[in-house]
Design an enzyme around this catalytic site. Structure first.
Site: not given
Ligand code: ADP
Ligand code: MG
Length: 622
Positions: A314, A507, A511
């Site tokens: 990410d 994190d 997500d």
């Protein structure tokens, strides 16, 4: 565990007394051996009997029981005790290992309620949440955790549910609302009628999930269980034949000789070295990793990391620091400070790195009474009512979605457009820094032959591509909403080879679902949301992506050691089994062979911990 340790020590002392002092009277010696055996072996015999009644006859408890009682039967008292003692030391090692990893994981999630205030006969009592019954009334003061699931019967408040959901927005509750344990009461006193016992409440379910991480066995450990399932009955049958057949077939064969051989055959056959050293190697690996700041939630993940093929990152908060700084404010029809103020109010309840930077730039007290109905739209921005005006703060996607006419800004960085009651009032440019560590992480991953590196981001194309280029990432997908990220990862999962693993590093902000669908989900533990720490299989406590490379190294070394131990233990075992069947080795030699193999395997397993030390040392040199 302490109890087991005490038992071993007492039994060992008795055993040594009998061996060293060697009372002249054989009976005195034998009685001491028997007492010491009962102290150390009673549990095992009990388990063996219990498993037989449950239909699971051939397990290691059975092997130990038959072999040791048989040894008593042919008068080999010290052997019987020694075998049992050694076996228990191994078990102690194992439970210590499991206990340790459990503690380190659950301490990470500080959601366990310590007490409940219960109303009993008009008075408030502070009790253990486990002692509260369904239907009782508990009182939760501001700042306290809700200890049990229930419904509000008096008062109203706002709850911080972040620990459970990762969702930063507070939830307001009034009389009649259901509340979940693990939330923190953020505002005022409420009375709750308990609807679930502690054991069935949300908080204890989550804790169970996390604490059972160590029961997620690796393939190698499962191999041992399967191996033992076939191995044990085979060994027992061979031993029975060994005891009975020769007396019929061979002339002059003495039954007690062959019984002795059969029993020492059984003693040697105990797969102690495997049973102890494999979990210990994994424990060493998991322990070593946690000292490096990498928390691995199960041996299966430690094993899988070695086969990483595709690694997906990410962007915000993972490859970048997630610490944005306001670079520029452009306002239309109001002052820059006013625009910043309205943005800060809108972002007040969000925990997105973007929001934190806006609040930091504003740096003034926020009057929460002016905010109503704040709603976070993941991957787009925030909608909130401030002073009864509808305010939008977010990216181009959000503006297009809400049909706002706005003038596009082409500055490098993340642009937050702001609209009030449908009118565009300006934008704020913020930028994030790439983590220094990310560059090293990507180049080290490539050196370690990771087939593909991928970056996913909800941010705009220009920003995403620019960062991917600086880092040397192979593929980048931009402007993704949270479910778009899941889709991309699912596509990538199809591309990898059968043995290869897909690792996702994020994190947890926008997500967390991706963490769950990937083969191995790695979360940033420092900056990351609690939900991510919960959904992830591996947590990087220091937020340094390069630690993944260390984890891959550690995993490879651990697997190497595990394989060496399996092969070594099985080869020696077969050799000694043959020797004892031929009557060449005595039971003592058999015990020593077993002890020897196990000790060598354990020492080999402890090498995993050494790897940790050198990896930390090389770090310091850099
Ligand atoms: P990434 O995928 O890089 O981690 P996110 O999915 O969290 O980023 O966010 C993607 C984009 O959505 C951001 O770049 C921003 O434009 C917008 N966005 C997300 N959350 C917020 C917020 N709280 N306030 C404003 N904009 C936001
Ligand atoms: Mg993110």
């Amino acid at each position: 565990m302490k109890k087991r340790g005490m038992k071993i020590i007492i039994a060992l002392v008795l055993f040594l007394v009998a061996i060293i002092i060697n009372f002249n009277n054989v009976w005195v010696n034998n009685i001491i051996y028997i007492i010491s055996y009962i102290i150390v072996g009673f549990d095992i015999i009990k388990k063996a009997i219990r498993n037989i009644t449950r239909g699971k006859v051939f397990d290691e408890n059975f092997l130990m029981t038959v072999a040791t009682i048989g040894a008593f039967g042919i008068g080999e008292f010290p052997e019987a005790v020694a075998v049992m003692l050694f076996y228990q030391v191994g078990e102690l090692f194992q439970s210590y290992a499991v206990d340790k990893s459990r503690k380190s994981i659950s301490s990470l999630m500080d959601i366990r309620p310590d007490f409940a205030n219960v109303e009993r006969s008009g008075k408030l009592e502070k009790v253990d949440p486990e002692d509260v019954k369904i239907g009782e009334i508990i009182v939760v003061k501001p700042g306290e955790k809700i200890p049990l699931d229930g419904s509000v019967v008096e008062g109203s408040s706002s709850l911080d549910t972040k620990a459970l959901t990762g969702e930063a927005l507070p939830r307001s509750v009034v009389e009649g609302d259901e509340v979940l344990s693990g939330c923190i009461n953020a505002q005022s006193v409420i009375k709750i009628k308990v609807t679930k016992k502690y054991g069935e409440s949300t908080v204890s379910k989550i804790l169970d999930l996390v604490e059972n991480a160590s029961s997620r066995k690796s393939k190698s450990e499962n191999f041992i269980t399967k191996f033992a399932k076939y191995y044990t009955p085979i060994v027992v049958i061979i031993a029975v034949f060994l005891a009975i057949l020769p007396t019929f077939i061979i002339k002059d064969a003495v039954f007690s000789d062959w019984l002795y051989r059969a029993l020492s055959f059984l003693v040697v056959s105990c797969p102690c070295a495997l049973v102890i050293s494999i979990p210990l190697s994994f424990f060493g690996g998991i322990g070593g990793a946690s000292k490096m700041g990498v928390l691995i939630k199960g041996s299966n993940y430690l094993e899988a990391i070695a086969n990483t093929e595709i690694i997906v990152f990410d962007k915000t908060g993972t490859l970048t620091e997630g610490v944005f700084e306001v670079q520029k404010i452009k306002s239309i029809g109001m002052s820059e400070q006013e625009l910043l103020q309205i943005a800060a109010y809108t972002e007040n309840y969000s925990n997105h790195p973007i929001s934190l930077s806006i609040k930091k730039a504003y740096n003034k007290e926020i009057d929460e009474k002016r905010i109503a109905e704040a709603q976070e739209l993941p991957g787009r921005g925030i909608v909130a009512k401030i002073d009864n005006q509808e305010v939008l703060v977010g990216n181009e996607k959000l503006m297009n979605e809400k049909n706002i006419k706005f003038s596009k800004c082409d500055d490098i960085g993340t642009i937050l457009y702001v609209a009030i009651n449908g009118n565009f009032v300006g934008y704020i440019v913020i930028s994030d820094k790439i983590r220094k560590d990310s560059i090293k992480a990507i180049s080290d991953l490539k050196k370690n032959h990771i087939r593909r590196t991928v970056m996913l981001t909800g941010d705009k194309k220009e920003v995403g591509e620019n960062i991917a280029k600086q880092l040397g990432i192979d593929t980048v997908y931009t402007e993704l909403l949270p479910d778009g990220k899941v889709e991309k990862v699912e596509e990538l999962l199809k591309e990898k080879s059968e043995r290869g693993k897909l690792v996702f590093v994020g994190d947890g902000i926008n997500d967390a679902p991706v963490l769950a669908v990937s083969d191995i989900g790695i979360a940033m533990g420092g900056l990351g949301a609690d939900a991510a720490i919960e959904a992830a299989d591996v947590v990087l406590m220091t937020d340094e992506p390069s630690k993944i490379v260390d984890a891959i190294h550690l995993s490879k070394k651990t697997m190497g050691i595990v394989k060496q131990n399996i092969i070594f233990a099985i080869l020696i075992k077969i050799l000694v089994l043959i020797l004892s069947a031929l009557g060449i080795s005595t039971m003592w030699e058999a015990v020593f062979a077993d002890v020897g193999v196990s000790i060598i395997a354990i020492i080999n397993a402890l090498r995993v911990l050494k790897i940790r030390n050198c990896s930390i040392d090389t770090r310091k040199e850099i």
